[in-house]
Enzyme design. Structure first.
Site, PDB file in Angstrom:
ATOM      1  N   THR A 170       0.852  -1.192   0.000  1.00 20.68           N
ATOM      2  CA  THR A 170       0.000   0.000   0.000  1.00 20.68           C
ATOM      3  C   THR A 170       0.887   1.241   0.000  1.00 20.68           C
ATOM      4  O   THR A 170       2.030   1.167   0.450  1.00 20.68           O
ATOM      5  CB  THR A 170      -0.841  -0.051   1.303  1.00 20.68           C
ATOM      6  OG1 THR A 170      -1.852  -1.030   1.132  1.00 20.68           O
ATOM      7  CG2 THR A 170      -1.478   1.270   1.663  1.00 20.68           C
ATOM      8  N   ARG A 203     -14.304  -6.619   0.506  1.00 20.33           N
ATOM      9  CA  ARG A 203     -13.466  -6.368   1.694  1.00 20.33           C
ATOM     10  C   ARG A 203     -12.867  -4.966   1.617  1.00 20.33           C
ATOM     11  O   ARG A 203     -12.285  -4.580   0.609  1.00 20.33           O
ATOM     12  CB  ARG A 203     -12.349  -7.407   1.764  1.00 20.33           C
ATOM     13  CG  ARG A 203     -11.397  -7.259   2.971  1.00 20.33           C
ATOM     14  CD  ARG A 203     -10.161  -6.461   2.632  1.00 20.33           C
ATOM     15  NE  ARG A 203      -9.183  -6.466   3.710  1.00 20.33           N
ATOM     16  CZ  ARG A 203      -8.110  -5.675   3.751  1.00 20.33           C
ATOM     17  NH1 ARG A 203      -7.883  -4.814   2.780  1.00 20.33           N
ATOM     18  NH2 ARG A 203      -7.262  -5.738   4.747  1.00 20.33           N
ATOM     19  N   VAL A 204     -13.004  -4.202   2.667  1.00 26.49           N
ATOM     20  CA  VAL A 204     -12.353  -2.904   2.763  1.00 26.49           C
ATOM     21  C   VAL A 204     -11.452  -2.949   3.988  1.00 26.49           C
ATOM     22  O   VAL A 204     -11.873  -3.399   5.057  1.00 26.49           O
ATOM     23  CB  VAL A 204     -13.394  -1.768   2.892  1.00 26.49           C
ATOM     24  CG1 VAL A 204     -12.714  -0.436   3.163  1.00 26.49           C
ATOM     25  CG2 VAL A 204     -14.227  -1.673   1.613  1.00 26.49           C
ATOM     26  N   ASP A 245      -8.089  -1.026   6.335  1.00 30.78           N
ATOM     27  CA  ASP A 245      -7.924   0.173   7.160  1.00 30.78           C
ATOM     28  C   ASP A 245      -7.732   1.444   6.331  1.00 30.78           C
ATOM     29  O   ASP A 245      -8.038   2.549   6.792  1.00 30.78           O
ATOM     30  CB  ASP A 245      -6.687   0.020   8.054  1.00 30.78           C
ATOM     31  CG  ASP A 245      -5.436  -0.125   7.202  1.00 30.78           C
ATOM     32  OD1 ASP A 245      -5.371  -1.094   6.407  1.00 30.78           O
ATOM     33  OD2 ASP A 245      -4.540   0.738   7.279  1.00 30.78           O
ATOM     34  N   GLY A 257       0.026  -2.085   6.324  1.00 34.34           N
ATOM     35  CA  GLY A 257       0.198  -3.376   6.986  1.00 34.34           C
ATOM     36  C   GLY A 257      -1.115  -4.130   7.002  1.00 34.34           C
ATOM     37  O   GLY A 257      -1.976  -3.918   6.134  1.00 34.34           O
ATOM     38  N   HIS A 258      -1.291  -4.972   7.984  1.00 38.16           N
ATOM     39  CA  HIS A 258      -2.462  -5.835   8.058  1.00 38.16           C
ATOM     40  C   HIS A 258      -3.672  -5.028   8.512  1.00 38.16           C
ATOM     41  O   HIS A 258      -3.829  -4.722   9.702  1.00 38.16           O
ATOM     42  CB  HIS A 258      -2.163  -7.005   9.012  1.00 38.16           C
ATOM     43  CG  HIS A 258      -3.258  -8.009   9.052  1.00 38.16           C
ATOM     44  ND1 HIS A 258      -3.708  -8.587  10.205  1.00 38.16           N
ATOM     45  CD2 HIS A 258      -4.022  -8.516   8.057  1.00 38.16           C
ATOM     46  CE1 HIS A 258      -4.697  -9.416   9.921  1.00 38.16           C
ATOM     47  NE2 HIS A 258      -4.899  -9.397   8.627  1.00 38.16           N
ATOM     48  N   GLY A 259      -4.528  -4.698   7.541  1.00 38.06           N
ATOM     49  CA  GLY A 259      -5.621  -3.772   7.806  1.00 38.06           C
ATOM     50  C   GLY A 259      -6.548  -4.207   8.918  1.00 38.06           C
ATOM     51  O   GLY A 259      -7.050  -3.377   9.690  1.00 38.06           O
TER      52      GLY A 259
HETATM   53  N1  ASP Z   1      -3.345  -1.918   4.948  1.00 37.08           N
HETATM   54  C1  ASP Z   1      -3.669  -2.437   3.650  1.00 37.08           C
HETATM   55  C2  ASP Z   1      -4.963  -3.213   3.741  1.00 37.08           C
HETATM   56  O1  ASP Z   1      -5.138  -3.948   4.688  1.00 37.08           O
HETATM   57  C3  ASP Z   1      -2.615  -3.327   3.093  1.00 37.08           C
HETATM   58  C4  ASP Z   1      -1.236  -2.719   3.053  1.00 37.08           C
HETATM   59  O2  ASP Z   1      -0.874  -1.866   3.832  1.00 37.08           O
HETATM   60  O3  ASP Z   1      -0.476  -3.101   2.148  1.00 37.08           O
HETATM   61  O4  ASP Z   1      -5.742  -3.125   2.831  1.00 37.08           O
END
Ligand code: ASP
Length: 294
Positions: free
Chosen positions: A164, A192-193, A195, A216-218
């Site tokens: 991202t 899916r949406v 963060d 990161g891990h949304g």
């Molecule tokens: N935060 C983003 C999401 O979960 C993924 C990412 O940061 O690459 O959609």
């Protein structure tokens, strides 16, 4: 006031020795340079972060705009967010398809609609109404060729790379702005949406504290509202750097989350932190030379 800008290309399970990471870092340098030029020409922080994120969205190496991951049905659904630290105005879009630069659409939502957040078909219809053209899936799909590049260079992809993109800036007038854009996670469920477009999670900007963008891990980042949490730390007197480090530590302590954060605080101090293998970033303070790393 001395200007400042920092951008990121995603915190995740990057192969730290890969051509793709190097390309991600280069894209960050170009984006920071483009944003710095806007700021040095007297442009606003909002213009600088939109310009920088558009450069990152156009990179086929990063998961936003062109280069977005496909979802489980082979489609691309993108999320984007932009926020004005002076007024707290914000614009966001979720699960939009066939839009070349979702950050541009998020900004139009902020400026030209009575709403803050539009999703799916409604957001796409709004795009048409403000003259933002639809693109084709081919314009966005660059992942297959990127995967081939990794495999050819002997660095096959790990499953959870996150790339991202985001940018935060302080302009000459003392205004802060933040922007984040993503294709979301690889093979996510349709609809899916994450963060990224959620205020306080994927981004936040307040002239009283800081401008921040997360990655990161949304599903973890949104639980701790990481950007608003870090903004509150700045409000308590932390520097941008201390706020990013403390918020990323909290992310892991509280929900075992993996991710990263960038920030510019109201004094123009830069911060970044991540607890993943890498996070390409680049920043520039005033007219100083661009610094970058991962
Ligand atoms: N935060 C983003 C999401 O979960 C993924 C990412 O940061 O690459 O959609």
């Amino acid at each position: 006031m001395k200007t400042a800008i920092i951008v990121h290309g995603g915190a995740g399970a990057w192969d730290t020795d890969s051509e793709r990471l190097e390309q991600g870092r280069r894209a960050c340098r170009q984006a920071a340079q483009a944003g710095q030029a806007v700021l040095l020409n007297g442009g606003s922080a909002l213009d600088a972060v939109e310009t920088a994120v558009r450069v990152l969205e156009d990179s086929p190496y990063l998961d936003a705009g062109r280069g977005s991951y496909l979802n489980s049905e082979g489609q691309i659904e993108m999320d984007a967010f932009i926020m004005n630290g002076r007024t707290l105005d914000l614009g966001a879009v979720g699960a939009v398809q066939l839009i070349q630069n979702p950050i541009r659409l998020a900004r139009r939502v902020m400026i030209d609609s009575p709403h803050c957040f539009l999703v799916g078909r409604g957001a796409e219809a709004f795009a048409e109404s403000v003259g933002i053209p639809r693109c084709t899936l081919d314009d966005l799909v660059a992942r297959e060729s990127m995967d081939a590049l990794d495999i050819a260079s002997g660095h096959p992809l790990t499953a959870v790379t996150s790339d991202t993109v985001g940018a935060t800036a302080l302009d000459h007038y003392g205004d802060l702005a933040a922007a984040t854009s993503t294709g979301g996670t690889r093979r996510k469920l349709p609809g899916r949406v994450g963060d990224s477009p959620l205020v306080g999670a994927g981004g936040y900007a307040d002239n009283r504290t800081a401008a921040l963008s997360a990655t990161g891990h949304g599903e973890a980042l949104m639980k701790v509202l990481i950007c608003k949490t870090a903004s509150d730390f700045v409000g308590q007197g932390f520097s941008a750097q201390a706020a990013c480090e403390t918020a990323v530590r909290l992310l892991h302590e509280r929900v075992k989350g993996l991710g990263g954060l960038i920030a510019v605080d109201h004094q123009g101090r830069i911060g970044f932190a991540y607890n993943t293998a890498a996070m390409p970033y680049a920043y520039a303070v005033g007219d100083q030379e661009i610094m970058s790393g991962h």
